[in-house]
Design a protein around this motif. Sequence first.
Motif, PDB file in Angstrom:
ATOM      1  N   GLY A   1       0.887  -1.102   0.034  1.00 19.50           N
ATOM      2  CA  GLY A   1       0.016   0.075  -0.096  1.00 19.50           C
ATOM      3  C   GLY A   1       0.901   1.398   0.277  1.00 19.50           C
ATOM      4  O   GLY A   1       0.711   2.147  -0.693  1.00 19.50           O
ATOM      5  N   LEU A   2       1.887   1.307   0.745  1.00 20.62           N
ATOM      6  CA  LEU A   2       2.696   2.373   1.026  1.00 20.62           C
ATOM      7  C   LEU A   2       3.671   2.614  -0.262  1.00 20.62           C
ATOM      8  O   LEU A   2       3.956   3.727  -0.747  1.00 20.62           O
ATOM      9  CB  LEU A   2       3.665   2.223   2.005  1.00 20.62           C
ATOM     10  N   THR A   3       3.959   1.530  -0.926  1.00 18.91           N
ATOM     11  CA  THR A   3       4.630   1.402  -2.440  1.00 18.91           C
ATOM     12  C   THR A   3       3.808   1.971  -3.555  1.00 18.91           C
ATOM     13  O   THR A   3       4.341   3.190  -4.154  1.00 18.91           O
ATOM     14  CB  THR A   3       5.316   0.046  -2.607  1.00 18.91           C
ATOM     15  N   ILE A   4       2.598   1.495  -3.509  1.00 17.26           N
ATOM     16  CA  ILE A   4       1.752   2.160  -4.656  1.00 17.26           C
ATOM     17  C   ILE A   4       1.354   3.583  -4.400  1.00 17.26           C
ATOM     18  O   ILE A   4       1.200   4.410  -5.198  1.00 17.26           O
ATOM     19  CB  ILE A   4       0.456   1.305  -5.012  1.00 17.26           C
ATOM     20  N   ALA A   5       1.172   4.240  -3.113  1.00 19.98           N
ATOM     21  CA  ALA A   5       0.832   5.354  -2.727  1.00 19.98           C
ATOM     22  C   ALA A   5       1.786   6.187  -3.393  1.00 19.98           C
ATOM     23  O   ALA A   5       1.870   7.407  -3.765  1.00 19.98           O
ATOM     24  CB  ALA A   5       0.823   5.605  -1.135  1.00 19.98           C
TER      25      ALA A   5
ATOM     26  N   LEU B   1      -5.678  -5.410  -7.940  1.00 22.15           N
ATOM     27  CA  LEU B   1      -5.990  -4.163  -8.872  1.00 22.15           C
ATOM     28  C   LEU B   1      -5.632  -3.026  -7.925  1.00 22.15           C
ATOM     29  O   LEU B   1      -6.040  -2.998  -6.761  1.00 22.15           O
ATOM     30  CB  LEU B   1      -7.337  -4.302  -9.160  1.00 22.15           C
ATOM     31  N   ALA B   2      -4.741  -2.098  -8.313  1.00 25.34           N
ATOM     32  CA  ALA B   2      -4.710  -0.763  -7.621  1.00 25.34           C
ATOM     33  C   ALA B   2      -5.454   0.131  -8.463  1.00 25.34           C
ATOM     34  O   ALA B   2      -5.053   0.534  -9.637  1.00 25.34           O
ATOM     35  CB  ALA B   2      -3.162  -0.379  -7.521  1.00 25.34           C
ATOM     36  N   VAL B   3      -6.200   1.010  -7.871  1.00 22.16           N
ATOM     37  CA  VAL B   3      -7.242   1.784  -8.642  1.00 22.16           C
ATOM     38  C   VAL B   3      -6.744   3.288  -8.609  1.00 22.16           C
ATOM     39  O   VAL B   3      -6.090   3.440  -7.665  1.00 22.16           O
ATOM     40  CB  VAL B   3      -8.572   1.618  -8.348  1.00 22.16           C
ATOM     41  N   GLY B   4      -7.071   4.017  -9.676  1.00 24.45           N
ATOM     42  CA  GLY B   4      -6.800   5.409  -9.520  1.00 24.45           C
ATOM     43  C   GLY B   4      -6.976   5.901 -10.948  1.00 24.45           C
ATOM     44  O   GLY B   4      -7.399   5.295 -11.898  1.00 24.45           O
ATOM     45  N   PRO B   5      -6.323   7.199 -11.165  1.00 29.06           N
ATOM     46  CA  PRO B   5      -6.794   7.803 -12.811  1.00 29.06           C
ATOM     47  C   PRO B   5      -5.719   6.982 -13.549  1.00 29.06           C
ATOM     48  O   PRO B   5      -4.491   6.585 -13.088  1.00 29.06           O
ATOM     49  CB  PRO B   5      -6.069   9.091 -12.368  1.00 29.06           C
ATOM     50  N   VAL B   6      -5.809   6.916 -14.758  1.00 27.94           N
ATOM     51  CA  VAL B   6      -5.187   6.187 -15.666  1.00 27.94           C
ATOM     52  C   VAL B   6      -4.842   7.205 -17.059  1.00 27.94           C
ATOM     53  O   VAL B   6      -5.515   8.215 -17.139  1.00 27.94           O
ATOM     54  CB  VAL B   6      -5.530   4.831 -16.201  1.00 27.94           C
TER      55      VAL B   6
ATOM     56  N   ALA C   1       0.770  -3.635 -11.278  1.00 24.97           N
ATOM     57  CA  ALA C   1       2.002  -4.353 -11.376  1.00 24.97           C
ATOM     58  C   ALA C   1       2.996  -4.332  -9.950  1.00 24.97           C
ATOM     59  O   ALA C   1       3.630  -5.332  -9.399  1.00 24.97           O
ATOM     60  CB  ALA C   1       2.829  -4.083 -12.682  1.00 24.97           C
ATOM     61  N   VAL C   2       3.060  -3.195  -9.641  1.00 26.26           N
ATOM     62  CA  VAL C   2       3.894  -2.833  -8.279  1.00 26.26           C
ATOM     63  C   VAL C   2       3.155  -3.257  -7.243  1.00 26.26           C
ATOM     64  O   VAL C   2       3.729  -3.828  -6.467  1.00 26.26           O
ATOM     65  CB  VAL C   2       3.802  -1.116  -8.233  1.00 26.26           C
ATOM     66  N   ASN C   3       1.837  -3.275  -7.178  1.00 21.44           N
ATOM     67  CA  ASN C   3       1.246  -3.716  -6.120  1.00 21.44           C
ATOM     68  C   ASN C   3       1.419  -5.148  -5.839  1.00 21.44           C
ATOM     69  O   ASN C   3       1.508  -5.787  -4.763  1.00 21.44           O
ATOM     70  CB  ASN C   3      -0.415  -3.693  -6.172  1.00 21.44           C
ATOM     71  N   HIS C   4       1.302  -6.023  -7.268  1.00 22.20           N
ATOM     72  CA  HIS C   4       1.681  -7.397  -7.087  1.00 22.20           C
ATOM     73  C   HIS C   4       2.905  -7.736  -6.644  1.00 22.20           C
ATOM     74  O   HIS C   4       3.032  -8.573  -6.219  1.00 22.20           O
ATOM     75  CB  HIS C   4       1.317  -8.007  -8.654  1.00 22.20           C
ATOM     76  N   ASN C   5       3.910  -7.186  -7.283  1.00 25.41           N
ATOM     77  CA  ASN C   5       5.221  -7.462  -6.995  1.00 25.41           C
ATOM     78  C   ASN C   5       5.790  -7.331  -5.714  1.00 25.41           C
ATOM     79  O   ASN C   5       6.633  -7.680  -5.034  1.00 25.41           O
ATOM     80  CB  ASN C   5       6.074  -6.704  -8.071  1.00 25.41           C
ATOM     81  N   ALA C   6       4.726  -6.088  -4.935  1.00 19.05           N
ATOM     82  CA  ALA C   6       5.272  -5.748  -3.534  1.00 19.05           C
ATOM     83  C   ALA C   6       4.666  -6.754  -2.693  1.00 19.05           C
ATOM     84  O   ALA C   6       4.852  -6.388  -1.404  1.00 19.05           O
ATOM     85  CB  ALA C   6       4.476  -4.282  -3.274  1.00 19.05           C
ATOM     86  N   GLY C   7       3.872  -7.527  -3.204  1.00 19.38           N
ATOM     87  CA  GLY C   7       3.378  -8.782  -2.400  1.00 19.38           C
ATOM     88  C   GLY C   7       1.980  -8.575  -1.604  1.00 19.38           C
ATOM     89  O   GLY C   7       1.585  -8.913  -0.501  1.00 19.38           O
ATOM     90  N   ALA C   8       1.188  -7.751  -2.464  1.00 23.54           N
ATOM     91  CA  ALA C   8      -0.327  -7.753  -1.868  1.00 23.54           C
ATOM     92  C   ALA C   8      -0.974  -8.741  -1.810  1.00 23.54           C
ATOM     93  O   ALA C   8      -1.038  -9.636  -2.571  1.00 23.54           O
ATOM     94  CB  ALA C   8      -0.928  -6.464  -2.677  1.00 23.54           C
ATOM     95  N   LYS C   9      -1.781  -8.887  -0.849  1.00 24.75           N
ATOM     96  CA  LYS C   9      -2.420 -10.275  -0.340  1.00 24.75           C
ATOM     97  C   LYS C   9      -3.831  -9.886  -0.422  1.00 24.75           C
ATOM     98  O   LYS C   9      -4.521 -11.049  -0.867  1.00 24.75           O
ATOM     99  CB  LYS C   9      -2.539 -10.624   0.997  1.00 24.75           C
ATOM    100  N   THR C  10      -4.462  -8.753  -0.256  1.00 27.48           N
ATOM    101  CA  THR C  10      -5.938  -8.544  -0.153  1.00 27.48           C
ATOM    102  C   THR C  10      -5.925  -7.094  -0.885  1.00 27.48           C
ATOM    103  O   THR C  10      -4.912  -6.310  -1.000  1.00 27.48           O
ATOM    104  CB  THR C  10      -6.509  -8.491   0.971  1.00 27.48           C
TER     105      THR C  10
ATOM    106  N   ALA D   1      -6.936  -4.799   0.656  1.00 24.77           N
ATOM    107  CA  ALA D   1      -6.719  -3.741   1.831  1.00 24.77           C
ATOM    108  C   ALA D   1      -5.510  -2.870   1.656  1.00 24.77           C
ATOM    109  O   ALA D   1      -5.184  -1.793   1.911  1.00 24.77           O
ATOM    110  CB  ALA D   1      -6.289  -4.555   3.303  1.00 24.77           C
ATOM    111  N   SER D   2      -4.718  -3.197   0.403  1.00 20.10           N
ATOM    112  CA  SER D   2      -3.594  -2.333   0.192  1.00 20.10           C
ATOM    113  C   SER D   2      -4.081  -1.053  -0.498  1.00 20.10           C
ATOM    114  O   SER D   2      -3.714  -0.025  -0.398  1.00 20.10           O
ATOM    115  CB  SER D   2      -2.619  -3.014  -1.086  1.00 20.10           C
ATOM    116  N   ASN D   3      -5.202  -1.318  -1.082  1.00 23.58           N
ATOM    117  CA  ASN D   3      -5.846   0.107  -1.704  1.00 23.58           C
ATOM    118  C   ASN D   3      -6.403   0.984  -0.434  1.00 23.58           C
ATOM    119  O   ASN D   3      -6.245   2.138  -0.679  1.00 23.58           O
ATOM    120  CB  ASN D   3      -7.205  -0.217  -2.415  1.00 23.58           C
ATOM    121  N   ILE D   4      -6.633   0.423   0.637  1.00 23.28           N
ATOM    122  CA  ILE D   4      -7.077   1.346   1.679  1.00 23.28           C
ATOM    123  C   ILE D   4      -6.023   1.921   2.166  1.00 23.28           C
ATOM    124  O   ILE D   4      -6.166   3.199   2.494  1.00 23.28           O
ATOM    125  CB  ILE D   4      -7.807   0.162   2.891  1.00 23.28           C
TER     126      ILE D   4
END
Length: 584
Positions: free
Chosen positions: A89-93, A134-139, A390-399, A401-404
């Motif tokens: 979460g901190l990484t994708i932020a 999935l990490a959501v936001g503007p694209v 892709a960053v979220n996946h590689n950083a080891g996101a499990k749920t 909750a990384s978006n939260i």
Amino acid sequence: MEPNASNLHSHCVEITMEVHKVVPPPHRSTFQKLKTRLKETFFPDDPLRQFKGQPPKTKWILGAQYVFPILQWGPNYSLKLFKSDIVSGLTIASLAIPQGISYAKLANLPPIVGLYSSFVPPLVYAALGSSRDLAVGPVSIASLILGSMLRQEVSPSKDPVLFLQLAFSSTFFAGVVQASLGILRLGFIIDFLSKATLIGFMAGAAIIVSLQQLKALLGITHFTKQMGLVPVLSSVFHNTAEWSWQTIVMGFCFLSLLLLARHVSMKKPNLFWVSAGAPLASVIISTLLVFAFKAQHHGISIIGKLQEGLNPPSWNMLHFHGSYLGLVMKTGLVTGIISLTEGIAVGRTFAALKGYKVDGNKEMMAIGLMNIVGSSTSCYVTTGAFSRSAVNHNAGAKTAASNIIMAVTVMVTLLFLMPLFQYTPNVVLGAIIITAVVGLIDLPAAYQIWKIDKFDFIVLLCAFLGVIFISVQQGLAIAVGISIFKILLQVTRPRTGMLGNIPGTDIYRNLHHYKDGMKVPGFLILSIEASINFANTTYLNERIMRWVEEYEAQDAEEEGKKHSSLQFVILDLSGELYYSICSC
């Protein structure tokens, strides 16, 4: 004639003499037939199957979990999962903050709107979405389309309030379209955007987005509002007097740094944090440089002061009447379909890597409701971004909750850190956008399509050239039109082929693909690679008769006989890869 061919010939003659009575299917009323047809069309996954035979309390729980997937994984959430999610979460932020500001400028919106769009939508998706990665936001693509379509009728500089109203209204309609597709189970509509169409469209859009950043990279103040390749390059070289060498040097240095970080992460996936942190590091370093050397007084443009605080409500800004209603509906439809396609494709890609399934219809409803809520909280169109996911996946996101965690980090930024971005140079934001869209150009995939299907490559090329030389919307429309034409062509002109026996087996394959295949004397075995319907009966009748004539002519020429030895024509309608007469 070889012995095995003779045996097969006699065996096949015996088969043709057998009579098998066709039993009529059980009687069903018209209503039952219609119900079954609609169920197979719109509910192939039978989502209500899990409720059968369950007590009322269990049905309520299952229903709540179906609508809110967070209730499914939330009760089992543990500290171990949280440790993984907080890192991701901190990484994708760190990636979402600079990208949010950059993409908002790409859409001709205030930079703060990009950060707003990285706060509320991730919270909504975390509750409703079924993807863990999935990490959501503007694209970039949706931002480009939104800005270009609205700018055709409203100037973001002359009437910024109206432009913002139309952007929020378009986001609302995009959400309505997306949620409706999910609720009505019409997700198959997005399948008309084939892989070839998307690859060509994304590559063309990436080039257009990159060319638009030349304004920031060169320091040009008077830049064309058009999106085509020719107008943009013409504007660049007709305004050479406005080029700023300070801006060019800074832009080249940070663009090189970002591309190098991206290259390192691609070569060594365990160093994903290098490309993830590079945009934020570039923003921080460039901001410090501008502040220290007062570079804003030496030709380098900066963002300026940004508003502090959380998302203000914007439901009073939604525009549902007047002369712009058609514009916002059209913009919402196009951006909704494009962003939905990207989000579902990204979600399914990472779900396949981790071995779980993503429900396409639930994703449509989640993304749609996310944009509907976002339009009322000062957000514009958001979806699942490939770079962040892709960053979220590689950083080891499990749920989810990384978006939260990402949203909370953005919230802290909105509340306390906005003054720090006042001196961020626009040239660095342009470099960040270019680095992000470079990954959308997939040359290996385009080459693979060229090797497999030349017609699909033409579709890809039409999408690419249409986006570059005409417009983003028309280029996409041309590619979709050609794709639909190809589907109609395959239905009305199905492929046919002559099958032959693979020696030593009872398998029959297309003789054009297997040169060692052998014809069966006296038999013409044809495969038809489509179902027979009213649209292709005339063509198939003529094509089969031509096969017969060609077979008889070739047979007579080889044997030197006046009459052909052809006795039977067998049609294989299975559509399978492997053929066997005995199994027919």
